[in-house]
Write a protein that holds these residues in place. Sequence first.
Motif, PDB file in Angstrom:
ATOM      1  N   HIS A 282       0.306  -4.369   8.693  1.00  9.99           N
ATOM      2  CA  HIS A 282      -0.718  -3.654   7.926  1.00  9.99           C
ATOM      3  C   HIS A 282      -0.089  -2.933   6.739  1.00  9.99           C
ATOM      4  O   HIS A 282      -0.519  -1.822   6.371  1.00  9.99           O
ATOM      5  CB  HIS A 282      -1.461  -2.639   8.796  1.00  9.99           C
ATOM      6  CG  HIS A 282      -2.107  -3.203  10.019  1.00  9.99           C
ATOM      7  ND1 HIS A 282      -3.397  -3.681  10.030  1.00  9.99           N
ATOM      8  CD2 HIS A 282      -1.634  -3.370  11.276  1.00  9.99           C
ATOM      9  CE1 HIS A 282      -3.697  -4.116  11.245  1.00  9.99           C
ATOM     10  NE2 HIS A 282      -2.630  -3.934  12.021  1.00  9.99           N
ATOM     11  N   ALA A 283       0.948  -3.518   6.155  1.00 11.21           N
ATOM     12  CA  ALA A 283       1.666  -2.856   5.065  1.00 11.21           C
ATOM     13  C   ALA A 283       0.715  -2.555   3.907  1.00 11.21           C
ATOM     14  O   ALA A 283      -0.111  -3.386   3.527  1.00 11.21           O
ATOM     15  CB  ALA A 283       2.825  -3.725   4.594  1.00 11.21           C
ATOM     16  N   VAL A 284       0.850  -1.358   3.348  1.00  7.40           N
ATOM     17  CA  VAL A 284      -0.024  -0.901   2.277  1.00  7.40           C
ATOM     18  C   VAL A 284       0.664  -1.118   0.939  1.00  7.40           C
ATOM     19  O   VAL A 284       1.812  -0.710   0.741  1.00  7.40           O
ATOM     20  CB  VAL A 284      -0.361   0.590   2.454  1.00  7.40           C
ATOM     21  CG1 VAL A 284      -1.190   1.100   1.282  1.00  7.40           C
ATOM     22  CG2 VAL A 284      -1.110   0.799   3.767  1.00  7.40           C
ATOM     23  N   ALA A 285      -0.017  -1.762   0.017  1.00  5.95           N
ATOM     24  CA  ALA A 285       0.527  -2.005  -1.317  1.00  5.95           C
ATOM     25  C   ALA A 285       0.476  -0.720  -2.139  1.00  5.95           C
ATOM     26  O   ALA A 285      -0.545  -0.020  -2.155  1.00  5.95           O
ATOM     27  CB  ALA A 285      -0.258  -3.112  -2.015  1.00  5.95           C
ATOM     28  N   VAL A 286       1.575  -0.401  -2.806  1.00  2.79           N
ATOM     29  CA  VAL A 286       1.641   0.769  -3.685  1.00  2.79           C
ATOM     30  C   VAL A 286       2.210   0.324  -5.030  1.00  2.79           C
ATOM     31  O   VAL A 286       2.843  -0.726  -5.144  1.00  2.79           O
ATOM     32  CB  VAL A 286       2.515   1.882  -3.080  1.00  2.79           C
ATOM     33  CG1 VAL A 286       1.916   2.389  -1.782  1.00  2.79           C
ATOM     34  CG2 VAL A 286       3.953   1.411  -2.864  1.00  2.79           C
ATOM     35  N   GLU A 287       1.996   1.147  -6.040  1.00  6.27           N
ATOM     36  CA  GLU A 287       2.491   0.837  -7.374  1.00  6.27           C
ATOM     37  C   GLU A 287       3.829   1.523  -7.585  1.00  6.27           C
ATOM     38  O   GLU A 287       3.977   2.731  -7.359  1.00  6.27           O
ATOM     39  CB  GLU A 287       1.499   1.306  -8.439  1.00  6.27           C
ATOM     40  CG  GLU A 287       1.945   0.990  -9.860  1.00  6.27           C
ATOM     41  CD  GLU A 287       0.996   1.545 -10.908  1.00  6.27           C
ATOM     42  OE1 GLU A 287       1.433   1.684 -12.070  1.00  6.27           O
ATOM     43  OE2 GLU A 287      -0.165   1.859 -10.554  1.00  6.27           O
ATOM     44  N   LEU A 288       4.821   0.746  -8.030  1.00  6.94           N
ATOM     45  CA  LEU A 288       6.136   1.273  -8.338  1.00  6.94           C
ATOM     46  C   LEU A 288       6.326   1.302  -9.845  1.00  6.94           C
ATOM     47  O   LEU A 288       5.416   0.966 -10.604  1.00  6.94           O
ATOM     48  CB  LEU A 288       7.221   0.419  -7.674  1.00  6.94           C
ATOM     49  CG  LEU A 288       7.092   0.233  -6.161  1.00  6.94           C
ATOM     50  CD1 LEU A 288       8.203  -0.666  -5.644  1.00  6.94           C
ATOM     51  CD2 LEU A 288       7.109   1.580  -5.438  1.00  6.94           C
ATOM     52  N   GLY A 291       5.245  -1.364 -13.109  1.00  5.71           N
ATOM     53  CA  GLY A 291       4.165  -2.201 -12.605  1.00  5.71           C
ATOM     54  C   GLY A 291       4.498  -3.020 -11.385  1.00  5.71           C
ATOM     55  O   GLY A 291       3.708  -3.862 -10.966  1.00  5.71           O
ATOM     56  N   GLN A 292       5.661  -2.787 -10.764  1.00  3.31           N
ATOM     57  CA  GLN A 292       6.014  -3.522  -9.554  1.00  3.31           C
ATOM     58  C   GLN A 292       5.110  -3.112  -8.392  1.00  3.31           C
ATOM     59  O   GLN A 292       4.631  -1.982  -8.326  1.00  3.31           O
ATOM     60  CB  GLN A 292       7.458  -3.250  -9.153  1.00  3.31           C
ATOM     61  CG  GLN A 292       8.512  -4.005  -9.928  1.00  3.31           C
ATOM     62  CD  GLN A 292       9.875  -3.794  -9.303  1.00  3.31           C
ATOM     63  OE1 GLN A 292      10.302  -2.663  -9.063  1.00  3.31           O
ATOM     64  NE2 GLN A 292      10.580  -4.877  -9.022  1.00  3.31           N
ATOM     65  N   THR A 293       4.916  -4.066  -7.479  1.00  2.00           N
ATOM     66  CA  THR A 293       4.182  -3.768  -6.251  1.00  2.00           C
ATOM     67  C   THR A 293       5.167  -3.569  -5.121  1.00  2.00           C
ATOM     68  O   THR A 293       6.043  -4.403  -4.888  1.00  2.00           O
ATOM     69  CB  THR A 293       3.223  -4.916  -5.888  1.00  2.00           C
ATOM     70  OG1 THR A 293       2.240  -5.041  -6.918  1.00  2.00           O
ATOM     71  CG2 THR A 293       2.522  -4.637  -4.572  1.00  2.00           C
TER      72      THR A 293
END
Length: 420
Positions: A282-288, A291-293
């Motif tokens: 259930h990994a949550v996508a975040v913004e790095l 613009g990397q995910t």
Amino acid sequence: MAIDARFQPQHSGEPAYWPRGGNMISGARLRVSESQRRARLSARHALIPEGIAKDARAVAGSLVAIHATDPPTVYLSVAARTRLAGPVDVATDLHAPSMMRMTGMRRTVFVLQTDLAPTVLEATARPLALRDRATILRLLHAHLGWTEDHLTEIEDSIVELVIAKGTITGRELAEALPVLRTTIRPSSSPSSNAPGQPVSMRILYNLAMTGRICRGRPLGGWTSGQYTWSPPAPMTTIEPRAARADLLSHYLARYGPVTEADVRWWTGWTVTQTRQSLADNHAVAVELSEGQTGYVAPDDLDPVESPELSVALLPALDSTVMGWRDRAWYLPSESTPALFDRTGNAGPTVWVNGQVVGGWGQDRKGRINWRLLSDVGAREQSAIAVEAERLSTWLGESRVSPRFHTPLERELSDSPGRKR
């Protein structure tokens, strides 16, 4: 296929981010800054004074596994994160039943907590071992005419001897099974002039990768790369997909946020395996940055407080510096040529607040010499000097030299005094 309930894939349509208030916000994405990533690294890798680890087992937990391809690395990684008095204290911890040395991610040797061994075995080591055994069999057939049945017979004899003796050296194994002294070239090509290697080396390492035997205590001092062989601790059986999901859950907890490229590099998995494990967690996508995910565990959205001052001298190939493929957020690109060799092995590094700011080396007189590659203040420099003195005291009369030399380490280890 039975998958642990923690690793059931998300239903399609679930949002990527839940804020701390618990209200669901579809389409929103949390942004994690580079400074926040460095704060997480410092706290979770036991590099802050208030988060110092109590023993080697705790260090292994904070890093998932301690890099051990180069024997001194394990000891120095523990020394940097604990207040254990010296190598003898670290050795006591490392060789306790709760710790195990094994080949895992990226065909690299690690020291890890014994209860994580089944996960690492099925998620990374066993698939590598199966491919490696096929290569060994091909070489043995080409050079010695061995069949698979003959190789299996030799393997079984080795395992029986290790179990019977409890602890045995490679020399003792070769005395009992003289065929292990036979040498083969590491290529099946008739034109290869590569020097021969004893078959014992290839077979023993492969048996260790499959978990049939394990590395015991080193022969000689704590910097020795020669080990005894012992029976492994009993291991539970875990299905490969569940093992990959479990391993990734540990990696996310200690290294997150991580990119998909980080996961693939750290584990050696395929794209399909990586994405499946991210979904299973259930990994949550975040913004790095840029613009990397990146991805974090779903219960890891809260910020981490930045340390007031965190300073560490980490050894060559330490798990922290080698923990990510994309390193720009903690390692300035202009510092890489001085701190890495040409094949990507990291040398000794100096850290301040979760960022690499320089490198260090021990000279022939035992002094710890260090040099800054990034600007830091007088307070930070004083703290680095204190840490260098602590490491020098910890080492005592011991001399350490990394297996893979990097430009700055080579220079500092040959220098007559400290350079900045």
